[in-house]
Design a protein around this motif. Structure first.
Motif, mmCIF file in Angstrom:
data_model
loop_
_atom_site.group_PDB
_atom_site.id
_atom_site.type_symbol
_atom_site.label_atom_id
_atom_site.label_comp_id
_atom_site.label_asym_id
_atom_site.label_seq_id
_atom_site.Cartn_x
_atom_site.Cartn_y
_atom_site.Cartn_z
ATOM 1 N N SER A 104 54.202 -73.354 -61.312
ATOM 2 C CA SER A 104 52.850 -73.003 -61.719
ATOM 3 C C SER A 104 52.584 -71.527 -61.494
ATOM 4 O O SER A 104 53.355 -70.818 -60.832
ATOM 5 N N MET A 105 51.438 -71.063 -62.012
ATOM 6 C CA MET A 105 51.041 -69.682 -61.756
ATOM 7 C C MET A 105 50.756 -69.476 -60.275
ATOM 8 O O MET A 105 50.962 -68.380 -59.743
ATOM 9 N N ALA A 106 50.288 -70.524 -59.587
ATOM 10 C CA ALA A 106 50.088 -70.423 -58.139
ATOM 11 C C ALA A 106 51.405 -70.121 -57.437
ATOM 12 O O ALA A 106 51.442 -69.327 -56.481
ATOM 13 N N ASP A 107 52.497 -70.731 -57.886
ATOM 14 C CA ASP A 107 53.802 -70.434 -57.302
ATOM 15 C C ASP A 107 54.163 -68.961 -57.493
ATOM 16 O O ASP A 107 54.710 -68.316 -56.586
ATOM 17 N N MET A 108 53.855 -68.425 -58.656
ATOM 18 C CA MET A 108 54.187 -67.033 -58.935
ATOM 19 C C MET A 108 53.322 -66.092 -58.096
ATOM 20 O O MET A 108 53.792 -65.045 -57.634
#
Length: 266
Positions: free
Chosen positions: A73-77
């Motif tokens: 996810s974008m949260a991971d990035m």
């Protein structure tokens, strides 16, 4: 300008991010667009390093950073870059991102407010509706079926204005960017598209408390100015500026882009 120092890697769990840090002064992080790498920022970094410590990095599944092919996810990035900054004890940073990098900026500022002093969101989006998600799925399907070479020319058409694409002086830079895109791992690119397609920052953007500049490309068909206006309305106290370019404005108009950065950061 003098050549930048050699890249470094830092690990967040199993994810290593490749980065270059150059210059002196307050820390400015530059976060690149989908299908690019840290060299997307060459022109801007060269202009900013006299007054800032410029850190630019490769996202996961891009450049020389760790390839991740499973869904993320974008949260991971955002967590990736937060971990990098923590690992080098850099303190809060000014963070500027284009397209995908602008999505990371939004997630980072909401998830890790202590990591940022300010954010710049350029040529980006905060949400995709069903039609937008379907477009991303179509791109993922095309890459899965035919590889990145099949979409590369279309990507360049979205990234830049016809004037820039037809400028002989821009030909080497365009060829370099195309090579970088085609060199991406298809499955890593597809996973990155999946992260982009699922963004929805409409509520979390209202929690962003740091200064924010949103840059809209007047000729950007990939992320039209209306999307920048939406983000501007969500982030309290944010500034909105236009740049007469298409999607990767930092490459097309580095002087104008740098001028917007300097005015905001002064």
């Amino acid at each position: 300008p003098p050549p930048p120092p050699p890249p470094t890697t830092v690990s967040k769990a199993m994810t290593q991010l490749n980065f270059i840090k150059q210059g002196q002064g307050p820390l400015l992080v530059l976060s690149h667009a989908l299908g690019c790498d840290l060299h997307m920022w060459d022109e801007v970094a060269a202009r900013m390093e006299k007054d800032f410590t410029v850190l630019r990095y490769d996202h996961r599944s891009h450049g020389s950073s760790t390839l991740v092919t499973s869904p993320f996810s974008m949260a991971d990035m955002a967590d990736d870059i937060a971990a990098l900054l923590a690992s080098i004890a850099a303190g809060p940073a000014h963070f500027a991102g284009t397209s995908l990098g602008g999505m990371v900026a939004q997630s980072l500022a909401a998830r890790h407010p202590s990591a940022v002093r300010s954010i710049v969101i350029a040529n980006s989006a905060g949400y995709y509706d069903d039609a937008g998600r379907a477009g991303w799925q179509a791109r993922m399907d095309a890459v899965a079926a035919n590889g990145l070479d099949a979409i590369a020319d279309g990507a360049l058409q979205r990234w830049f204005t016809p004037a820039f694409l037809s400028d002989p002086a821009a030909a080497p830079r365009l060829a370099e960017l195309r090579r970088t895109l085609v060199a991406c791992d298809p499955q890593g690119y597809i996973a990155s598209c999946g992260a982009v397609s699922q963004i929805d920052f409409r509520e979390s953007n209202r929690r962003i408390a740091c200064p924010a500049l949103i840059i809209a490309g007047t000729q950007d068909a990939a992320t039209p100015p209306a999307l920048s206006q939406d983000m501007h309305s969500q982030i309290a106290g944010s500034r909105l500026a236009d740049i007469d370019a298409a999607h990767i404005s930092a490459v097309e108009l580095p002087d104008a882009f740098t001028a917007l950065l300097r005015e905001f950061l002064k």
